[in-house]
Scaffold this active site. Structure first.
Site: not given
Length: 396
Positions: A39, A136, A166, A222, A267, A314, A316
């Site tokens: 996942k 859950r 679980h 799992r 910044y 930042c 990027d």
């Protein structure tokens, strides 16, 4: 092979992946299947590529969070068994059946919708989810799970392939709560056996259980975070299974400048140079999953030395101090553009772990790798050779 043009990339070691799968296979009960949790794009590692490699290693089943993730795998050519752990709405049942995707079943309305599906040559595979203390998803003992399970077993067109739960605290040293969950689940298994119902896969164990208590895994272990070479917590017994981190996040210095004294960096000028200082700019930022919350805390590896990230990260880009890697007193030359920087992983003998990044963020290692954005290319390595490259931005 897909090209990429930005030096920021995640290197994925297929050798480490294979080693981790083998380590869990070695401790799993002999008859137990292995399910690989893929996942969240295989915890950021690239789901399709990880599934292909794990399947070649003998993994029996794959787990995803949502139906959309399972559909993506099928449309990418994956034919192995897939289980959706999370909620699948009624409108998704038809395509789940069509694509041979098993779903977790725990709601009355979804069982009713499954019963109303048009007749088909194949059945809808389901794993009944029971809640033994996670709180859950799943039916609790008080929610008449027995009646629900019996109706599912007798619903035409529905194949009850599994029953599962679980664990909530399997990664903690104190196993009392997990043992309580095991007892509750064992009572459910006993009820099924006494009724003579055949459910092929009854499963409970996660990575933490695989490390500390594999005997509690049931018929299918799992493996999630552990498969990627990261331990579920600091409390599991790391001596039992030796794991190798699968991902290394790298970039390179793309600009070197000498900033004058009293010069703001990034910044808000949160960092101001106290004296003349050499600064390196890296082409990686929070849009890549290198969180802005690391500002003022993070370090990277440059020439095997720790270099501080300066100022605000930042979207990027971010900046680092170069002084630690430029030791003129021991003859180290000035850093130049193009030199490798490791944001987490190994660089020579030096190591900066995902767990360390997680501590700077106040979170867990799972989140750090899952945050890695799709725009970061994944480079798959076998030995020192590139076995494949995934660059989602170049897929057109």
């Amino acid at each position: 092979m897909v090209s990429y043009y930005r030096p920021t990339r995640a290197e994925i070691s297929l050798d480490a992946l294979r080693s981790n799968i083998a380590a869990f296979r070695a401790v799993a009960p002999g008859s137990s299947r292995l399910l690989a949790a893929v996942k969240a794009n295989a915890y950021g590692h690239g789901a399709v590529e990880i599934v292909r490699e794990a399947e070649a290693c003998g993994v029996d089943y794959f787990g995803v969070a949502f139906l959309d993730e399972a559909i993506h795998l099928r449309r990418s050519g994956i034919t192995a068994p897939i289980l959706v752990f999370g909620y699948v709405p009624a409108e998704g049942l038809g395509i789940a059946r069509e694509l041979n995707i098993a779903i977790a079943l725990f709601r009355e309305d979804i069982l009713a919708a499954a019963a109303m599906l048009q007749p088909h040559s194949s059945a809808l595979k389901v794993h009944i989810k029971v809640d033994t203390g996670m709180g859950r998803l799943g039916l609790t003992p008080e929610q008449n799970w027995r009646s629900f399970l019996e109706r599912a077993l007798h619903t035409p067109g529905v194949e009850v392939e599994g029953l599962f739960t679980h664990f909530s605290k399997a990664d903690e040293r104190d196993k009392a709560y997990t043992e309580r969950q095991v007892r509750i689940f064992a009572d459910m298994e006993e009820y099924v056996a006494k009724r003579g119902w055949h459910i092929p896969i009854i499963h409970a164990g996660n990575s933490a259980a695989g490390i500390d208590t594999p005997e509690w895994a049931g018929g299918m272990l799992r493996i999630g975070i552990g498969m990627y070479g990261l331990y579920p917590s600091e409390e599991v017994n790391r001596q039992r299974i030796a794991l190798q981190p699968v991902m290394t996040l790298k970039t390179e210095v793309v600009m070197v400048k000498e900033a004058p004294a009293n010069w703001g960096i990034s910044y808000g000028a949160r960092y101001v140079t106290p004296d003349r200082e050499r600064i390196g700019t890296l082409p990686v930022g929070y849009a890549d999953g290198y969180s802005r919350m690391l500002s003022g805390k993070a370090e990277v590896l440059l020439r095997g030395q720790r270099a501080a990230v300066l100022g605000t990260i930042c979207m990027d880009q971010c900046m680092i101090a170069l002084a630690a890697a430029e030791r003129a007193d021991i003859g180290m030359p000035a850093v130049t553009e193009g030199e490798e920087v490791v944001l987490f992983g190994r660089q020579g003998a030096a190591c900066l772990t995902v767990d360390e990044v997680a501590k700077w963020l106040g979170t867990i290692n799972y989140e750090v790798v899952c945050m890695l954005a799709a725009r970061v290319p994944r480079i798959y390595l076998r030995g020192n050779e590139v076995a494949g490259v995934t660059n989602y931005l170049a897929e057109f």
